[in-house]
Design a protein around this motif. Structure first.
Motif, short mmCIF file in Angstrom:
data_model
loop_
_atom_site.label_atom_id
_atom_site.label_comp_id
_atom_site.label_asym_id
_atom_site.label_seq_id
_atom_site.Cartn_x
_atom_site.Cartn_y
_atom_site.Cartn_z
N TRP A 120 0.81 -1.21 0.00
CA TRP A 120 0.00 0.00 0.00
C TRP A 120 0.85 1.27 0.00
O TRP A 120 0.60 2.20 -0.78
N GLU A 121 1.86 1.33 0.84
CA GLU A 121 2.73 2.50 0.90
C GLU A 121 3.46 2.70 -0.43
O GLU A 121 3.67 3.83 -0.86
N GLU A 122 3.86 1.60 -1.06
CA GLU A 122 4.54 1.70 -2.35
C GLU A 122 3.59 2.26 -3.41
O GLU A 122 4.00 3.10 -4.23
N ILE A 123 2.36 1.82 -3.39
CA ILE A 123 1.37 2.33 -4.34
C ILE A 123 1.14 3.81 -4.14
O ILE A 123 1.05 4.59 -5.10
N LEU A 124 1.07 4.23 -2.87
CA LEU A 124 0.86 5.65 -2.58
C LEU A 124 2.04 6.49 -3.05
O LEU A 124 1.86 7.62 -3.52
N GLY A 146 11.89 14.43 -18.62
CA GLY A 146 13.03 14.43 -17.71
C GLY A 146 12.62 14.73 -16.28
O GLY A 146 13.23 14.23 -15.33
N GLU A 147 11.59 15.55 -16.10
CA GLU A 147 11.11 15.87 -14.76
C GLU A 147 10.47 14.63 -14.11
O GLU A 147 10.63 14.39 -12.92
N MET A 148 9.75 13.89 -14.92
CA MET A 148 9.15 12.65 -14.43
C MET A 148 10.25 11.64 -14.09
O MET A 148 10.16 10.92 -13.09
N MET A 149 11.29 11.62 -14.90
CA MET A 149 12.43 10.73 -14.65
C MET A 149 13.09 11.07 -13.31
O MET A 149 13.42 10.16 -12.52
N GLU A 150 13.27 12.35 -13.02
CA GLU A 150 13.90 12.77 -11.77
C GLU A 150 13.08 12.30 -10.57
O GLU A 150 13.63 11.87 -9.55
N ALA A 151 11.74 12.40 -10.67
CA ALA A 151 10.89 11.96 -9.58
C ALA A 151 11.02 10.46 -9.37
O ALA A 151 11.08 9.98 -8.22
N LEU A 152 11.07 9.70 -10.45
CA LEU A 152 11.21 8.25 -10.36
C LEU A 152 12.57 7.87 -9.79
O LEU A 152 12.68 6.93 -8.99
N GLU A 153 13.61 8.58 -10.19
CA GLU A 153 14.95 8.31 -9.67
C GLU A 153 15.01 8.59 -8.17
O GLU A 153 15.65 7.84 -7.41
N SER A 154 14.33 9.65 -7.73
CA SER A 154 14.29 9.95 -6.30
C SER A 154 13.61 8.82 -5.54
O SER A 154 14.08 8.40 -4.48
N LEU A 155 12.51 8.34 -6.10
CA LEU A 155 11.80 7.24 -5.47
C LEU A 155 12.65 5.98 -5.45
O LEU A 155 12.66 5.23 -4.47
N ASN A 156 13.40 5.77 -6.50
CA ASN A 156 14.26 4.59 -6.59
C ASN A 156 15.39 4.64 -5.58
O ASN A 156 15.88 3.61 -5.11
N ARG A 157 15.80 5.87 -5.19
CA ARG A 157 16.87 6.03 -4.20
C ARG A 157 16.33 5.92 -2.77
O ARG A 157 17.09 6.03 -1.81
N GLY A 158 15.02 5.74 -2.64
CA GLY A 158 14.45 5.56 -1.32
C GLY A 158 13.83 6.80 -0.72
O GLY A 158 13.35 6.78 0.43
N ARG A 159 13.83 7.91 -1.45
CA ARG A 159 13.20 9.12 -0.94
C ARG A 159 11.69 8.98 -0.97
O ARG A 159 11.12 8.36 -1.87
N SER A 160 11.02 9.56 0.01
CA SER A 160 9.56 9.50 0.08
C SER A 160 8.96 10.75 -0.56
O SER A 160 9.08 11.86 -0.01
N LEU A 161 8.32 10.59 -1.70
CA LEU A 161 7.68 11.71 -2.37
C LEU A 161 6.46 12.18 -1.58
O LEU A 161 6.11 13.36 -1.60
N ARG A 162 5.81 11.25 -0.89
CA ARG A 162 4.63 11.61 -0.08
C ARG A 162 5.05 12.51 1.08
O ARG A 162 4.39 13.50 1.37
N ARG A 163 6.15 12.16 1.72
CA ARG A 163 6.63 12.96 2.85
C ARG A 163 7.03 14.35 2.38
O ARG A 163 6.73 15.36 3.03
#
Length: 220
Positions: A120-124, A146-163
């Motif tokens: 669930w947290e991953e989906i969010l 490229g902006e979408m790519m940056e967001a995905l890379e951040s998520l892949n590095r373990g950063r929480s976009l929700r936070r």
């Protein structure tokens, strides 16, 4: 077609899929080519050697000539395909289907049956990207792949976009509260100044009347 064989793809696979789409679109949309895809959908995502690739090159066309209606129902942007932000919208829909296992038409609905699962947290988290990519208004979407790519890379590095989104929201609310407080303070100061000025004017008028009355008595 891996997307049609599984109900929902794992978190890391979804990130890899999103990054592959974003990277492909970034190259496609570059100033050198100025092309758009127009039909990004699960059927046009090919997994070669386990890695996703954008398929169906027949729909790719120069952005200035992309006026014909081409696309897959459920994945086409509301304004119609043929733009960079339109391609980003379609990529977001693919990511939505892959991460939730739901049909594209149900976006932005989330699979509530997974609420009590680790997924669930991953989906969010992925939904932070999907929500922006699939915004109804083109201006609210990512402006570039490229902006979408940056967001995905951040998520892949373990950063929480929700936070981060919650922090930015609290920051906006704090700034609004401070601005409101400043406006209230300024309004109060102006009101007090106006009241004092009015009172002073009234007293001056009364004093003038008193002085005039005294002069009349002295002359009598």
């Amino acid at each position: 077609a891996l997307l049609s064989e599984q109900q929902r793809l794992p978190f890391k696979t979804c990130i890899g899929l999103g990054m592959a789409m974003a990277a492909g679109l970034s190259r496609l949309h570059s100033n050198e080519t100025e092309l758009v895809h127009r039909d990004i959908s699960p059927r046009n995502i090919l997994f070669v050697g386990g890695k996703p690739r954008l398929g169906d090159p027949g729909t790719i066309i120069a952005s200035m000539d992309a006026e014909s209606l081409v696309g897959t129902p459920g994945f086409m942007p509301p304004e119609g395909p043929g733009t960079i932000r339109g391609d980003i919208y379609s990529a977001g829909k693919v990511l939505y289907v892959a991460s939730t296992g739901l049909e594209a038409s149900r976006c932005p609905e989330l699979p509530l049956t997974l609420r009590d699962t680790p997924a669930w947290e991953e989906i969010l988290e992925l939904n932070q990207i999907v929500g922006r990519a699939c915004a109804t208004k083109p201006g609210d979407r990512y402006g570039l792949a490229g902006e979408m790519m940056e967001a995905l890379e951040s998520l892949n590095r373990g950063r929480s976009l929700r936070r981060e989104a919650r922090f930015k929201q609290r920051e906006r609310r704090f700034k609004i509260a401070i601005a409101s407080l400043v406006m209230l303070s300024v309004g109060t100061l102006l009101s007090n100044w106006a009241y004092r000025k009015f009172t002073r004017t009234q007293l001056q008028a009364q004093n003038r009347q008193i002085e005039a009355g005294k002069r009349e008595l002295d002359m009598a």
